[in-house]
Write a protein that holds these residues in place. Structure first.
Motif, short mmCIF file in Angstrom:
data_model
loop_
_atom_site.label_atom_id
_atom_site.label_comp_id
_atom_site.label_asym_id
_atom_site.label_seq_id
_atom_site.Cartn_x
_atom_site.Cartn_y
_atom_site.Cartn_z
N ARG A 164 -6.73 17.68 -7.22
CA ARG A 164 -6.58 16.26 -7.55
C ARG A 164 -5.86 16.09 -8.88
NH1 ARG A 164 -11.68 14.77 -7.69
NH2 ARG A 164 -11.79 14.09 -5.51
N VAL A 165 -6.28 16.90 -9.88
CA VAL A 165 -5.65 16.82 -11.21
C VAL A 165 -4.19 17.24 -11.13
CG1 VAL A 165 -5.67 17.79 -13.54
CG2 VAL A 165 -7.84 17.16 -12.43
N ALA A 166 -3.92 18.28 -10.35
CA ALA A 166 -2.55 18.80 -10.28
C ALA A 166 -1.60 17.87 -9.54
CB ALA A 166 -2.57 20.17 -9.61
N THR A 167 -2.09 17.20 -8.50
CA THR A 167 -1.20 16.36 -7.67
C THR A 167 -1.21 14.90 -8.08
OG1 THR A 167 -2.97 15.95 -6.05
CG2 THR A 167 -1.53 17.88 -5.69
N GLN A 168 -2.27 14.45 -8.75
CA GLN A 168 -2.43 13.05 -9.15
C GLN A 168 -2.52 12.09 -7.93
OE1 GLN A 168 -2.69 11.94 -12.57
NE2 GLN A 168 -3.06 14.15 -12.64
N PHE B 160 2.48 23.17 -3.26
CA PHE B 160 3.14 23.72 -4.44
C PHE B 160 2.15 24.07 -5.55
CE2 PHE B 160 7.16 23.05 -2.61
CZ PHE B 160 8.14 23.58 -3.43
N VAL B 161 0.90 23.61 -5.43
CA VAL B 161 -0.13 23.98 -6.41
C VAL B 161 -0.32 25.50 -6.40
CG1 VAL B 161 -2.59 23.79 -6.97
CG2 VAL B 161 -1.30 21.75 -6.28
N THR C 120 5.69 14.41 1.54
CA THR C 120 5.73 14.66 0.09
C THR C 120 4.34 15.03 -0.42
OG1 THR C 120 7.47 13.01 -0.05
CG2 THR C 120 6.48 13.70 -2.12
N PHE C 121 3.30 14.41 0.14
CA PHE C 121 1.93 14.69 -0.30
C PHE C 121 1.54 16.13 0.07
CE2 PHE C 121 0.78 9.91 0.30
CZ PHE C 121 1.58 9.60 -0.78
N GLN C 122 1.87 16.55 1.30
CA GLN C 122 1.58 17.92 1.71
C GLN C 122 2.34 18.92 0.83
OE1 GLN C 122 2.84 17.45 5.79
NE2 GLN C 122 0.72 17.49 6.56
N SER D 109 0.82 -1.22 0.00
CA SER D 109 0.00 0.00 0.00
C SER D 109 0.85 1.27 0.00
CB SER D 109 -0.90 0.02 1.24
OG SER D 109 -0.12 0.19 2.40
N GLU D 110 2.16 1.14 0.29
CA GLU D 110 2.98 2.33 0.44
C GLU D 110 3.45 2.91 -0.90
OE1 GLU D 110 5.96 0.98 3.12
OE2 GLU D 110 4.62 1.04 4.85
N ARG D 111 3.21 2.22 -2.00
CA ARG D 111 3.61 2.75 -3.31
C ARG D 111 2.43 3.54 -3.89
NH1 ARG D 111 6.76 -2.58 -5.73
NH2 ARG D 111 8.38 -2.63 -4.13
N ILE D 112 2.42 4.82 -3.59
CA ILE D 112 1.34 5.70 -4.03
C ILE D 112 1.92 6.76 -4.95
CG2 ILE D 112 -0.41 7.35 -3.24
CD1 ILE D 112 -0.48 5.82 -0.60
N SER D 113 1.31 6.90 -6.11
CA SER D 113 1.83 7.86 -7.09
C SER D 113 1.40 9.27 -6.72
CB SER D 113 1.30 7.52 -8.49
OG SER D 113 -0.11 7.59 -8.50
N VAL D 114 2.25 10.25 -7.06
CA VAL D 114 1.96 11.66 -6.81
C VAL D 114 2.80 12.48 -7.78
CG1 VAL D 114 3.75 11.87 -5.03
CG2 VAL D 114 1.83 13.47 -5.03
N SER D 115 2.26 13.61 -8.18
CA SER D 115 3.00 14.51 -9.06
C SER D 115 3.91 15.39 -8.19
CB SER D 115 2.03 15.40 -9.85
OG SER D 115 2.73 16.31 -10.65
N LEU D 116 5.20 15.13 -8.29
CA LEU D 116 6.16 15.83 -7.44
C LEU D 116 6.46 17.23 -7.98
CD1 LEU D 116 8.71 12.93 -6.85
CD2 LEU D 116 7.01 13.78 -5.23
N PRO D 117 6.84 18.16 -7.10
CA PRO D 117 7.30 19.49 -7.57
C PRO D 117 8.50 19.33 -8.50
CG PRO D 117 6.92 19.50 -5.19
CD PRO D 117 6.80 18.08 -5.63
N ALA D 118 8.63 20.25 -9.46
CA ALA D 118 9.70 20.16 -10.46
C ALA D 118 11.08 20.10 -9.82
CB ALA D 118 9.62 21.35 -11.41
N GLN D 119 11.27 20.79 -8.68
CA GLN D 119 12.57 20.80 -8.02
C GLN D 119 13.01 19.40 -7.59
OE1 GLN D 119 10.04 22.81 -7.57
NE2 GLN D 119 10.66 24.88 -6.92
N LEU D 120 12.02 18.55 -7.23
CA LEU D 120 12.35 17.17 -6.84
C LEU D 120 12.48 16.28 -8.07
CD1 LEU D 120 10.11 16.52 -3.69
CD2 LEU D 120 12.55 16.97 -3.77
N GLU D 121 11.59 16.46 -9.01
CA GLU D 121 11.60 15.62 -10.23
C GLU D 121 12.96 15.72 -10.94
OE1 GLU D 121 9.63 13.50 -11.42
OE2 GLU D 121 7.57 13.87 -10.77
N ASP D 122 13.58 16.90 -10.92
CA ASP D 122 14.84 17.09 -11.64
C ASP D 122 15.97 16.24 -11.05
OD1 ASP D 122 13.54 18.88 -13.21
OD2 ASP D 122 14.30 20.69 -12.20
#
Length: 662
Positions: free
Chosen positions: A502-506, A486-487, A479-481, A422-435
């Motif tokens: 919801r759309v922005a964070t996934q 960051f929205v 990370t979720f907060q 259950s701990e593998r949950i997808s989320v749209s990370l801020p660009a600073q982390l994605e890089d």
């Protein structure tokens, strides 16, 4: 030439022995046989006078005994036969007759408590007297017979009357009287068994009564709960120590009763499903292992409790906790919660003392926790250390490449030791982390070719700077907060709907609602980070059209005054748990128990080849006792499953006997 001399004891000749024997025979036939009964009766009368407190020359009685002993020594078969048939027999009979009269009189006049003192003093007195007047040579059991006779007439005859006082003595903590009762009844075969039952009953009843009396406190405060259990343990142990001299039988009775108390479900309980993902409720279990794990976390984490204690005091409390854990039946529940708390402490770096953390793993091993579980905990510490080394290398590499990695802290964890599905949950990370993700992955692959990284967003966290009209604040967030806040980074003044977030964070809907609630209704904050409307009372009541916005008046308060700067932790207990976690924990515990029972049955049958049902269940419980106590229903279900899958079969001649199938 030297002259040598040898000294030797002169042995009687056969002629001298014959003369001595002839003289004793003549003396017996001519004199002693005619007066022996009068001498014997006189000797017994003198002994009785001594029992009543009168003094006389003890050599008078000893002389009579010696006469019988000397005559007996001339017999070839039983050298003490005449003595035993006459003097010893008369001594035992007169002793029994004396106390058959005196003992009931004393009991009726003075009561049980005084009578026990009387009986104990008379037993000691008679043993000393017996050693003076009865034969004590090796092989002679006169003294033993006399003591048995006294025990019979002084203790056995009044055993039930004495035992009737035992429950009240235990309740009133009359340790001296209990000690005396124990000494008396321990002389009787199985005499202390009723005392053991009384002690067990008292510990259960008194313990549960105390627990129920403070239920309102201990059900919500794990520290108070553990302290109450320890207080009861010390109280009952002191009783066993003072009253029963830490006798092994009474310690066992204490342990059995205390184990029943620790695993009791009447104060509060856990309710597991009977099968994974089943709505049917199984047998209720004690909540003790969960509360022990919570208290352990309070001591090992940076909390107000751990901060006011020294390392020595923390270690003592942890060892006290492990003492209680020994009595817990279902240790697998403790393992589950303890591992979750440890994961949180290691990820968030909130351990109060790393050395004590690692010592705790060794202590769990010492009390018999399963090696598989303890090894996983040890692996978690290894991963943290390896991650620290990797971080140093990564930052050095980034520095050489002129990349800014000072604010990135990576942890590479072994999936088998740490995570759940259950701990593998997808989320749209801020660009600073994605890089940073591709850079980290490339770095790791160069060091460990063939390994694959799975990013665990639920276990990740960070620090962000939050600015509004009141000031600038450092927020510790999950990370979720972070993803939600960051929205507003590009549109800080706007109101944004739940659907848009919801759309922005996934984020999945349940996690989105729960995380938003932590930003609009965190109990420790008087001014929340986000505003929302319309008002709702639970996160489930949020609508897709519910609007959220940054609270420009957010600021921490100190003594009623607004602070313009500060560091605020928003993670709290939110981290590392999901809506499904509790249900998953329950299902995982049940599933693991099923597998453990199956493995144990197969191991036992493989070794025994053929075994009766009762013997199989006994061996199974013994094998699994350090993890959990399997219910009869669970054992039966797994036996049937193993039969269906041809691991074993029933004996055609006896359906209660099983045969292993290779």
């Amino acid at each position: 030439m030297k002259k040598s001399t040898n000294s030797a004891v002169k042995q009687p000749t056969s002629q001298e022995n014959y003369v001595k024997s002839l003289m004793l025979t003549c003396w017996n036939e001519s004199i002693f046989s005619k007066i022996k009964h009068r001498l014997q009766d006189s000797a017994m009368h003198l002994v009785e006078l001594e029992r009543c407190g009168e003094a006389f020359d003890s050599q008078l009685v000893i002389g009579v005994r010696e006469s019988y002993v000397n005559l007996s020594s001339e017999q070839s078969q039983n050298i003490l036969g005449i003595y035993e048939e006459n003097f010893e027999k008369a001594y035992l009979e007169h002793t029994e007759q004396f106390y058959e009269v005196k003992a009931p009189e004393f009991l009726a006049e003075h009561g049980v408590k005084e009578y026990m003192l009387y009986a104990q003093s008379k037993l000691m007195e008679e043993e000393i007297r017996a050693k003076r007047y009865l034969e004590t040579r090796a092989g002679c059991e006169s003294v033993t017979k006399l003591i048995e006779c006294c025990v019979k007439v002084l203790v056995v005859k009044f055993k039930d009357t004495i035992l009737a006082e035992c429950p009240d003595m235990i309740k009133t903590n009359s340790t001296q009287q209990l000690e005396l009762m124990f000494k008396l009844l321990d002389r009787v075969q199985d005499g202390v068994v009723p005392m053991l039952h009384h002690l067990q009953h008292f510990i259960k009843e008194a313990g549960l009564s105390d627990m129920h009396a403070c239920a309102s406190t201990i059900t919500v405060d794990s520290e108070q709960y553990v302290e109450k259990l320890l207080e009861l343990f010390r109280r009952f142990t002191e009783l066993v120590s003072k009253a029963f001299n830490m006798d092994a039988r009474f310690l066992t009775a204490r342990d059995m009763a205390y184990k029943s108390l620790v695993n009791d479900t009447s104060v509060f309980k856990l309710q597991f499903a009977s099968k994974p993902k089943s709505a049917a409720k199984g047998q209720p279990e004690s909540k003790c292992p969960e509360l022990l794990a919570n208290y352990c976390d309070m001591l090992l984490r940076k909390t107000p409790l751990s901060k006011k204690l020294t390392s020595v005091e923390i270690e003592k409390r942890l060892k006290d906790l492990l003492l209680i854990l020994k009595y817990v039946q279902n240790k697998d529940v403790f393992m589950r919660f303890h591992k979750a708390h440890l994961t949180r402490r290691l990820i968030l770096e909130t351990s109060a003392d790393n050395e004590i953390e690692e010592n705790m793993v060794d202590w769990l091993r010492e009390i018999g926790m399963p090696a598989e579980y303890v090894n996983k905990l040890a692996r978690m510490f290894q991963d943290i250390q390896l991650s620290a080394d990797l971080n140093s290398e990564f930052k050095e590499l980034a520095k050489n490449n002129r990349e800014n990695s000072a604010d990135v802290n990576i942890k590479i964890l072994n999936g088998g030791a740490w995570t759940r599905a259950s701990e593998r949950i997808s989320v749209s990370l801020p660009a600073q982390l994605e890089d940073f993700i591709p850079t980290i992955e490339d770095f790791y692959k160069r060091k460990h070719n063939g390994r694959k990284l799975h990013w665990n967003n639920l276990m990740s966290n960070g620090m962000i700077t939050f600015s509004n009209e009141c000031g600038k604040f450092d927020l510790e967030v999950t990370t979720f907060q972070m993803s939600i806040l960051f929205v507003w980074n590009s549109r800080p003044k706007e109101e944004i709907s739940l659907e848009s977030i919801r759309v922005a964070t996934q984020l999945p809907d349940a996690e989105l609602r729960r995380t938003l609630w932590s930003l609009v209704a965190l109990p420790k904050l008087k001014r929340q980070i986000l505003n929302f409307h319309p008002e709702v009372t639970t996160p489930k009541d949020f609508l897709d059209t519910t609007m959220f916005s940054i609270n420009e008046q957010f600021a921490p308060l100190k003594n009623g005054k607004i602070q313009k700067r500060g560091k605020i932790n928003l993670i709290g207990r939110l981290q590392l748990s999901t809506e499904k976690s509790s249900e998953e924990d329950s299902d995982a515990i049940i599933q693991l128990r099923i597998l453990r029972v199956q493995e144990a049955i197969v191991a036992i049958m493989k070794m025994r080849k053929r075994l009766a049902n009762a013997a199989l269940q006994t061996e199974l419980v013994e094998m699994l006792k350090n993890m959990f106590l399997p219910s009869k229903k669970l054992i039966k279900e797994q036996i049937e499953w193993l039969i269906e899958n041809r691991y074993m079969q029933r004996d055609q001649a006896d359906i209660n006997t099983f045969i292993y199938m290779a």
